[in-house]
Design a protein around this motif. Structure first.
Motif, short mmCIF file in Angstrom:
data_model
loop_
_atom_site.label_atom_id
_atom_site.label_comp_id
_atom_site.label_asym_id
_atom_site.label_seq_id
_atom_site.Cartn_x
_atom_site.Cartn_y
_atom_site.Cartn_z
N LYS A 45 8.62 -0.50 -2.05
CA LYS A 45 7.52 0.16 -1.35
C LYS A 45 6.90 1.25 -2.24
O LYS A 45 5.67 1.35 -2.33
CB LYS A 45 8.01 0.76 -0.04
N LYS A 46 7.73 2.04 -2.90
CA LYS A 46 7.23 3.07 -3.82
C LYS A 46 6.39 2.44 -4.93
O LYS A 46 5.33 2.94 -5.29
CB LYS A 46 8.39 3.84 -4.46
N PHE A 47 6.91 1.34 -5.47
CA PHE A 47 6.21 0.64 -6.55
C PHE A 47 4.84 0.17 -6.08
O PHE A 47 3.83 0.34 -6.77
CB PHE A 47 7.05 -0.55 -7.02
N LEU A 48 4.80 -0.42 -4.88
CA LEU A 48 3.53 -0.94 -4.37
C LEU A 48 2.54 0.16 -4.05
O LEU A 48 1.33 -0.05 -4.13
CB LEU A 48 3.77 -1.78 -3.11
N MET A 49 3.00 1.31 -3.70
CA MET A 49 2.11 2.38 -3.28
C MET A 49 1.70 3.30 -4.44
O MET A 49 0.99 4.27 -4.23
CB MET A 49 2.75 3.20 -2.16
N SER A 67 17.35 2.07 -1.50
CA SER A 67 17.48 0.63 -1.32
C SER A 67 16.38 -0.10 -2.10
O SER A 67 15.39 0.49 -2.54
CB SER A 67 17.39 0.28 0.16
N PHE A 68 16.59 -1.37 -2.19
CA PHE A 68 15.64 -2.23 -2.89
C PHE A 68 14.25 -2.14 -2.25
O PHE A 68 13.24 -2.03 -2.93
CB PHE A 68 16.15 -3.68 -2.85
N PHE A 69 14.21 -2.18 -0.92
CA PHE A 69 12.92 -2.18 -0.22
C PHE A 69 12.18 -0.85 -0.36
O PHE A 69 10.96 -0.84 -0.48
CB PHE A 69 13.12 -2.55 1.25
#
Length: 142
Positions: free
Chosen positions: A8-12, A2-4
């Motif tokens: 979340k992966k991108f932010l972490m 999903s988008f979220f």
């Protein structure tokens, strides 16, 4: 996915976390440098220049003479505040000096922390090698 979960992966990612940390530390460092410039360096420069406040220096573009920058602004005169440029250049040099000194000190501590390279284990000496060859030849001849 999903988008979220992708977000979340991108932010972490490690790069993003490191960048966020650098921004926060940079903002804190800016506060310290701004205080040193405003509270320590600027008064010293003011003392050396006879109390001149560069931020009050201006040129009126309408040809009139004004007692102060505030008076020119009250009269809605177009002004070039060249003093702000001078103050910004002084601040730039001071910030650059602080960053240079900080990074220089950091590099010095980094060099001290680097472990000394471990010497490669020594191999057998020439005599030891020749003795081994001799012993092998003796075994083969028996």
């Amino acid at each position: 996915m999903s988008f979220f979960s992708d977000f979340k992966k991108f932010l972490m990612k490690g790069d993003i976390v490191a960048l966020a940390t650098a921004v926060v530390i940079g903002a804190a460092f800016k506060t310290i440098v701004d205080s040193v410039v405003k509270d320590v360096i600027t008064p010293i420069i003011g003392l050396l220049t006879g109390g001149v406040d560069f931020t009050k220096k201006f040129i009126s573009l309408d040809g009139e003479t004004y007692a102060s920058l505030e008076a020119a602004r009250e009269a809605k005169a177009a002004v070039i505040t060249y003093g702000n440029l001078i103050q910004a250049m002084i601040n730039f040099v001071i910030v650059g000096l602080f960053i240079f000194l900080f990074l220089r000190a950091y590099e010095k501590t980094k060099k001290k922390e680097d472990p000394k390279p471990v010497a490669a284990p020594k191999g057998p000496t020439q005599e030891e090698l020749l003795a081994e060859i001799r012993d092998e030849l003796k075994k083969q001849n028996k």
